[in-house]
Structure formats: structure tokens, C-alpha cells
Write a protein that holds these residues in place. Structure first.
Motif, PDB file in Angstrom:
ATOM      1  N   ARG A   1       0.928  -1.118   0.045  1.00 17.49           N
ATOM      2  CA  ARG A   1      -0.001  -0.016   0.161  1.00 17.49           C
ATOM      3  C   ARG A   1       0.881   1.285  -0.096  1.00 17.49           C
ATOM      4  NH1 ARG A   1      -0.443   4.068   3.761  1.00 17.49           N
ATOM      5  NH2 ARG A   1      -0.251   2.241   5.504  1.00 17.49           N
ATOM      6  N   LYS A   2       1.843   1.201   0.827  1.00  9.68           N
ATOM      7  CA  LYS A   2       2.886   2.504   0.809  1.00  9.68           C
ATOM      8  C   LYS A   2       3.490   2.894  -0.630  1.00  9.68           C
ATOM      9  CE  LYS A   2       3.800   2.203   5.618  1.00  9.68           C
ATOM     10  NZ  LYS A   2       4.647   2.101   6.714  1.00  9.68           N
ATOM     11  N   THR A   3       3.816   1.835  -1.135  1.00  8.13           N
ATOM     12  CA  THR A   3       4.541   1.985  -2.450  1.00  8.13           C
ATOM     13  C   THR A   3       3.359   2.279  -3.630  1.00  8.13           C
ATOM     14  OG1 THR A   3       6.142   0.382  -2.532  1.00  8.13           O
ATOM     15  CG2 THR A   3       5.448   0.657  -4.534  1.00  8.13           C
TER      16      THR A   3
ATOM     17  N   LEU B   1      -1.328  -5.018  -1.699  1.00 12.10           N
ATOM     18  CA  LEU B   1      -1.471  -5.443  -0.502  1.00 12.10           C
ATOM     19  C   LEU B   1      -1.627  -4.747   0.634  1.00 12.10           C
ATOM     20  CD1 LEU B   1       1.308  -8.199  -0.694  1.00 12.10           C
ATOM     21  CD2 LEU B   1      -0.672  -8.543   0.561  1.00 12.10           C
ATOM     22  N   THR B   2      -2.805  -4.845   1.372  1.00 13.46           N
ATOM     23  CA  THR B   2      -3.148  -3.890   2.445  1.00 13.46           C
ATOM     24  C   THR B   2      -3.988  -4.633   3.571  1.00 13.46           C
ATOM     25  OG1 THR B   2      -4.207  -1.684   3.388  1.00 13.46           O
ATOM     26  CG2 THR B   2      -5.187  -2.852   1.297  1.00 13.46           C
ATOM     27  N   ARG B   3      -4.013  -4.054   4.807  1.00 16.22           N
ATOM     28  CA  ARG B   3      -4.738  -4.887   5.831  1.00 16.22           C
ATOM     29  C   ARG B   3      -5.725  -3.822   6.115  1.00 16.22           C
ATOM     30  NH1 ARG B   3       0.525  -5.588   7.599  1.00 16.22           N
ATOM     31  NH2 ARG B   3       1.303  -7.977   7.622  1.00 16.22           N
TER      32      ARG B   3
ATOM     33  N   ARG C   1      -6.851  -4.365  -7.603  1.00 15.63           N
ATOM     34  CA  ARG C   1      -7.321  -5.431  -7.130  1.00 15.63           C
ATOM     35  C   ARG C   1      -6.686  -5.404  -5.706  1.00 15.63           C
ATOM     36  NH1 ARG C   1      -7.054  -7.068 -12.457  1.00 15.63           N
ATOM     37  NH2 ARG C   1      -8.645  -8.473 -13.117  1.00 15.63           N
ATOM     38  N   VAL C   2      -7.401  -5.635  -4.528  1.00 10.74           N
ATOM     39  CA  VAL C   2      -6.916  -5.651  -3.305  1.00 10.74           C
ATOM     40  C   VAL C   2      -6.480  -7.013  -2.703  1.00 10.74           C
ATOM     41  CG1 VAL C   2      -7.266  -4.935  -0.901  1.00 10.74           C
ATOM     42  CG2 VAL C   2      -8.115  -3.646  -2.965  1.00 10.74           C
ATOM     43  N   ALA C   3      -5.219  -7.353  -2.062  1.00  5.17           N
ATOM     44  CA  ALA C   3      -5.094  -8.548  -1.518  1.00  5.17           C
ATOM     45  C   ALA C   3      -4.753  -8.315   0.039  1.00  5.17           C
ATOM     46  CB  ALA C   3      -3.970  -9.223  -2.201  1.00  5.17           C
ATOM     47  N   ARG C   4      -5.292  -9.057   0.860  1.00  7.49           N
ATOM     48  CA  ARG C   4      -5.241  -9.096   2.119  1.00  7.49           C
ATOM     49  C   ARG C   4      -3.916  -9.748   2.930  1.00  7.49           C
ATOM     50  NH1 ARG C   4      -8.081  -4.864   2.901  1.00  7.49           N
ATOM     51  NH2 ARG C   4      -9.970  -5.057   1.439  1.00  7.49           N
ATOM     52  N   SER C   5      -3.112 -10.640   2.209  1.00  8.70           N
ATOM     53  CA  SER C   5      -2.236 -11.765   2.678  1.00  8.70           C
ATOM     54  C   SER C   5      -1.186 -11.925   1.362  1.00  8.70           C
ATOM     55  CB  SER C   5      -2.756 -12.664   3.241  1.00  8.70           C
ATOM     56  OG  SER C   5      -3.140 -13.605   2.299  1.00  8.70           O
TER      57      SER C   5
END
Ligand SMILES: NC(=O)c1ccc[n+]([C@@H]2O[C@H](COP(=O)([O-])OP(=O)(O)OC[C@H]3O[C@@H](n4cnc5c(N)ncnc54)[C@H](OP(=O)(O)O)[C@@H]3O)[C@@H](O)[C@H]2O)c1
Length: 170
Positions: free
Chosen positions: A48-50, A66-68, A78-82
Motif C-alpha cells: 500500500r505504501k509503494t 497488499l493492505t490490511r 485489485r486488493v489482497a489481504r495477505s
């Protein structure tokens, strides 16, 4: 079709530094072109930071962030959680788009998390030793073998000498 490979793509200074204050710290036009060529048309996983440092999905790539943060939602991303989730989404995208790899584009936290799962590393070794707060994990010579290396000098477009190095597992 073979399982898509997991490939880490990074520009890494001689001291392992890859960024500072959530930004890149050198100007290497040739490396931007190299990154574009390596990733075009492919699934591109990033933290998420990048993603926030880039500010938008990169054209022609299938961006997976990737973010929590359950509230994170950006059009075209697209969002990934892990890590496992990101790889599964990336491999699905690779199959759908007829490509052979899931490209992992950083930053530091993400490279560290994906290093044990990577099949290949595409590293731009930058001939600088800058200060910074994000780094690439150690590339252990007992685990990784330099398959190809191409050296380039400093020039008007590139503020430091650099080398494109492909590593494969031993
Ligand atoms: N030189 C290069 O090739 C290169 C490439 C890329 C980036 N960079 C640099 O790297 C720096 C950024 O790296 P960074 O380590 O600070 O941040 P990052 O790796 O880009 O992102 C970290 C974020 O990713 C999410 N995350 C990490 N692990 C996760 C997991 N297992 N599951 C779900 N989400 C996860 C979290 O987001 P949430 O906090 O939202 O939960 C975490 O805060 C910048 O300076 C950038 O310019 C350099």
C-alpha cells in the motif's frame, strides 16, 4: 500451462537501500524503461505504501495492492489481504491475461515477505550508497545464482552506473 513464476523486480543500491520517505532516491531513466518492459501486461503486486507513492495504477499492468486496511478501495486496483491472497490473485490474473509471471514491485516490507516464495529476482544494482529507510533483503549467494548481468555507465539519463542482474534459485 506451467504455474506462473513469482518474480521480484527491484532497484537496489550497493548498501541495500531502495527508498527514503516513501519515494525513490535516484533518477535512472534506463531503469524506468527496463521496469516497464519487464512488467508490461502482467500482474503487478505492491504494498500500500509503494502504491501511494506512485499514486495510481500503472498503465498496461494489472495492479494488486497488499493492505490490511478494510476500507482501501481504488478503481482499477485489485486488493489482497495477505501474501497468499496476492499470489493467488496474481496467478489468476496471469492465467486470464496469458502471461507467465506475477511481478512483485516492492517496497521493503513486501520484498521481505515474498523473498522466500520468489522463483526469480530481476535486480537493478545501483552504484550508490544512499541513506534511506527501506531496503531489499539480503540476496544470499548460497540460495541465489546470478544468471545474467549487464553493466551500464553513468550518463546524462542515469545519475549513477548500474547493472541489470537476473538471479535464479540454486
Ligand atoms: N527501488 C525500488 O525498486 C523500489 C520499489 C518499490 C518501492 N520502493 C520504495 O520502498 C519504500 C516503501 O516500502 P515500505 O516497506 O515502506 O512499504 P511497502 O512494502 O510498499 O508497503 C507496506 C504496506 O503493505 C501492506 N502489507 C505489508 N505486508 C502485508 C501483508 N502480509 N498482508 C497485507 N498487507 C501487507 C501494509 O499496508 P497497510 O498499512 O495499508 O495495511 C504495509 O503498511 C518507498 O521508499 C518506495 O519508494 C523502492
Amino acid at each position: 500451462m506451467a504455474k506462473p513464476a513469482v518474480i521480484l523486480v527491484a532497484a537496489v543500491a550497493k548498501n541495500g537501500i531502495i527508498g527514503a520517505d516513501n519515494r525513490l532516491i535516484w533518477r535512472l531513466k534506463s531503469d524506468m524503461k527496463h521496469f516497464r518492459a519487464l512488467t508490461m501486461g502482467k500482474a503487478l503486486v505492491m504494498g500500500r505504501k509503494t502504491f501511494e507513492s506512485i499514486g495510481k495504477p500503472l498503465p498496461g499492468r494489472h495492479t494488486i495492492v497488499l493492505t490490511r486496511d478494510p476500507a482501501f478501495a481504488v478503481e482499477g486496483v485489485r486488493v489482497a489481504r495477505s501474501v497468499e491472497d496476492a499470489i493467488a490473485i496474481g496467478q489468476e490474473v496471469a492465467r486470464e491475461s496469458g502471461t507467465d509471471a506475477v511481478m512483485v514491485a516492492g517496497g521493503g516490507e513486501i520484498y521481505a515477505a515474498f523473498m522466500p516464495l520468489a522463483d526469480r529476482l530481476e535486480i537493478t544494482e545501483v552504484d550508490l550508497e544512499p541513506a534511506g529507510d527501506a531496503s531489499f533483503p539480503e540476496i544470499s549467494p548460497t540460495r541465489w545464482r546470478e544468471e545474467t548481468r549487464h553493466d551500464f555507465p553513468k550518463s546524462a539519463d542515469d545519475e549513477a552506473a548500474f547493472a541489470f542482474i537476473s538471479y535464479v534459485r540454486r
